[in-house]
Write a protein that holds these residues in place. Structure first.
Motif, PDB file in Angstrom:
ATOM      1  N   LYS A   5       0.864  -1.188   0.000  1.00 27.22           N
ATOM      2  CA  LYS A   5       0.000   0.000   0.000  1.00 27.22           C
ATOM      3  C   LYS A   5       0.899   1.237   0.000  1.00 27.22           C
ATOM      4  N   ILE A   6       0.737   2.085  -1.031  1.00 31.01           N
ATOM      5  CA  ILE A   6       1.550   3.292  -1.106  1.00 31.01           C
ATOM      6  C   ILE A   6       0.710   4.503  -1.494  1.00 31.01           C
ATOM      7  N   PHE A   7       1.322   5.654  -1.267  1.00 32.50           N
ATOM      8  CA  PHE A   7       0.718   6.948  -1.580  1.00 32.50           C
ATOM      9  C   PHE A   7       1.717   7.719  -2.435  1.00 32.50           C
ATOM     10  N   ILE A   8       1.278   8.163  -3.604  1.00 33.92           N
ATOM     11  CA  ILE A   8       2.171   8.878  -4.512  1.00 33.92           C
ATOM     12  C   ILE A   8       1.610  10.263  -4.807  1.00 33.92           C
ATOM     13  N   TYR A   9       2.480  11.255  -4.659  1.00 32.45           N
ATOM     14  CA  TYR A   9       2.158  12.642  -5.009  1.00 32.45           C
ATOM     15  C   TYR A   9       2.879  12.949  -6.316  1.00 32.45           C
ATOM     16  N   CYS A  21       9.360  21.433 -19.846  1.00 27.62           N
ATOM     17  CA  CYS A  21       8.502  20.785 -18.848  1.00 27.62           C
ATOM     18  C   CYS A  21       9.230  19.660 -18.123  1.00 27.62           C
ATOM     19  N   ALA A  22       8.720  19.368 -16.915  1.00 28.16           N
ATOM     20  CA  ALA A  22       9.353  18.384 -16.040  1.00 28.16           C
ATOM     21  C   ALA A  22       8.292  17.779 -15.128  1.00 28.16           C
ATOM     22  N   LEU A  23       8.707  16.712 -14.445  1.00 26.59           N
ATOM     23  CA  LEU A  23       7.813  16.047 -13.498  1.00 26.59           C
ATOM     24  C   LEU A  23       8.481  15.906 -12.145  1.00 26.59           C
ATOM     25  N   GLY A  24       7.646  15.780 -11.129  1.00 27.91           N
ATOM     26  CA  GLY A  24       8.098  15.510  -9.774  1.00 27.91           C
ATOM     27  C   GLY A  24       7.206  14.456  -9.156  1.00 27.91           C
ATOM     28  N   ILE A  25       7.821  13.517  -8.435  1.00 27.24           N
ATOM     29  CA  ILE A  25       7.081  12.418  -7.806  1.00 27.24           C
ATOM     30  C   ILE A  25       7.648  12.181  -6.407  1.00 27.24           C
ATOM     31  N   GLN A  26       6.739  12.000  -5.451  1.00 25.52           N
ATOM     32  CA  GLN A  26       7.123  11.550  -4.118  1.00 25.52           C
ATOM     33  C   GLN A  26       6.273  10.337  -3.763  1.00 25.52           C
ATOM     34  N   VAL A  27       6.928   9.298  -3.220  1.00 26.05           N
ATOM     35  CA  VAL A  27       6.244   8.056  -2.851  1.00 26.05           C
ATOM     36  C   VAL A  27       6.413   7.838  -1.348  1.00 26.05           C
ATOM     37  N   PHE A  28       5.282   7.585  -0.701  1.00 28.07           N
ATOM     38  CA  PHE A  28       5.258   7.328   0.738  1.00 28.07           C
ATOM     39  C   PHE A  28       4.658   5.947   1.004  1.00 28.07           C
ATOM     40  N   ASP A  29       5.188   5.272   2.026  1.00 30.20           N
ATOM     41  CA  ASP A  29       4.610   3.982   2.405  1.00 30.20           C
ATOM     42  C   ASP A  29       3.436   4.202   3.363  1.00 30.20           C
ATOM     43  N   SER A  30       2.852   3.136   3.847  1.00 28.78           N
ATOM     44  CA  SER A  30       1.661   3.239   4.694  1.00 28.78           C
ATOM     45  C   SER A  30       1.960   3.850   6.066  1.00 28.78           C
ATOM     46  N   ASN A  32       3.684   6.577   6.217  1.00 26.43           N
ATOM     47  CA  ASN A  32       3.953   7.960   5.798  1.00 26.43           C
ATOM     48  C   ASN A  32       5.448   8.269   5.727  1.00 26.43           C
ATOM     49  N   LYS A  33       6.246   7.239   5.448  1.00 22.52           N
ATOM     50  CA  LYS A  33       7.692   7.414   5.297  1.00 22.52           C
ATOM     51  C   LYS A  33       8.000   7.596   3.809  1.00 22.52           C
ATOM     52  N   LEU A  34       8.768   8.633   3.493  1.00 23.05           N
ATOM     53  CA  LEU A  34       9.190   8.870   2.111  1.00 23.05           C
ATOM     54  C   LEU A  34      10.133   7.751   1.683  1.00 23.05           C
ATOM     55  N   ILE A  35       9.750   7.012   0.625  1.00 23.61           N
ATOM     56  CA  ILE A  35      10.579   5.884   0.186  1.00 23.61           C
ATOM     57  C   ILE A  35      11.196   6.105  -1.195  1.00 23.61           C
ATOM     58  N   TYR A  36      10.709   7.130  -1.921  1.00 23.18           N
ATOM     59  CA  TYR A  36      11.255   7.376  -3.254  1.00 23.18           C
ATOM     60  C   TYR A  36      10.827   8.766  -3.695  1.00 23.18           C
ATOM     61  N   GLU A  37      11.723   9.430  -4.413  1.00 26.28           N
ATOM     62  CA  GLU A  37      11.327  10.667  -5.075  1.00 26.28           C
ATOM     63  C   GLU A  37      12.101  10.807  -6.372  1.00 26.28           C
ATOM     64  N   GLU A  61       4.050   3.299 -13.628  1.00 22.86           N
ATOM     65  CA  GLU A  61       5.153   2.392 -13.994  1.00 22.86           C
ATOM     66  C   GLU A  61       5.868   1.894 -12.741  1.00 22.86           C
ATOM     67  N   LEU A  62       6.197   2.825 -11.862  1.00 17.19           N
ATOM     68  CA  LEU A  62       6.889   2.464 -10.622  1.00 17.19           C
ATOM     69  C   LEU A  62       6.032   1.538  -9.757  1.00 17.19           C
ATOM     70  N   SER A  63       4.738   1.802  -9.710  1.00 13.83           N
ATOM     71  CA  SER A  63       3.827   0.969  -8.924  1.00 13.83           C
ATOM     72  C   SER A  63       3.791  -0.457  -9.449  1.00 13.83           C
ATOM     73  N   VAL A  64       3.727  -0.605 -10.761  1.00 14.76           N
ATOM     74  CA  VAL A  64       3.711  -1.941 -11.365  1.00 14.76           C
ATOM     75  C   VAL A  64       5.052  -2.642 -11.128  1.00 14.76           C
ATOM     76  N   GLN A  65       6.156  -1.924 -11.340  1.00 14.50           N
ATOM     77  CA  GLN A  65       7.492  -2.510 -11.128  1.00 14.50           C
ATOM     78  C   GLN A  65       7.671  -3.014  -9.700  1.00 14.50           C
ATOM     79  N   ASN A  66       7.079  -2.295  -8.750  1.00 12.92           N
ATOM     80  CA  ASN A  66       7.246  -2.634  -7.338  1.00 12.92           C
ATOM     81  C   ASN A  66       6.080  -3.433  -6.764  1.00 12.92           C
TER      82      ASN A  66
END
Length: 137
Positions: A5-9, A21-30, A32-37, A61-66
């Motif tokens: 279970k993850i939360f992605i901004y 143009c560019a993108l930004g991504i932050q991934v948090f675990d359940s 609420n710990k930042l695990i990837y950006e 893509e990251l969600s499927v890979q993980n």
């Protein structure tokens, strides 16, 4: 591998719209710990909506890979969230292929929810997208 279970901004930015143009991504675990950006420059001439979609595609893509089972995605783009929820139709011919790519990845994620948040609650992903632009231009 990430937790199930993850939360992605996500955020996309375009200076000039169209422009660089560019993108930004932050991934948090359940917990609420930042695990990837990620901060990634995309291209020299495209729109904010393009960048927003590219950020979401990267998140999927990251969600499927993980092997994520339960994803909650947050974005400050109301248009994007309403299109992902199929409340609004995608009318832009340039965005339709990106929307289709989102649908492709969503078939591989058992549970996915999309939430629109105010810009100030998406400051981390926004800062990453702007960082990628600052480094490139």
């Amino acid at each position: 591998m990430w937790s199930k279970k993850i939360f992605i901004y996500t955020d996309g930015a375009s200076r000039g719209n169209p422009g660089p143009c560019a993108l930004g991504i932050q991934v948090f675990d359940s917990q609420n710990k930042l695990i990837y950006e990620e901060a990634s420059y995309l291209e020299d001439q495209n729109t904010n909506n393009f960048a927003e979609y590219k950020a979401v595609i990267r998140a999927f893509e990251l969600s499927v890979q993980n092997q994520v089972q339960d994803l909650t995605l947050f974005s400050d783009s109301e248009l994007l969230i309403k299109q992902l929820k199929k409340i609004y139709k995608v009318k832009s011919e340039k965005i339709k292929p990106l929307f289709k790519k989102c649908q492709f990845f969503l078939k591989k994620i058992p549970s996915a929810n999309f939430k629109h948040i105010p810009r100030e609650k998406n400051s981390g992903a926004d800062a990453l997208a702007n960082q990628a632009l600052d480094e490139k231009i």
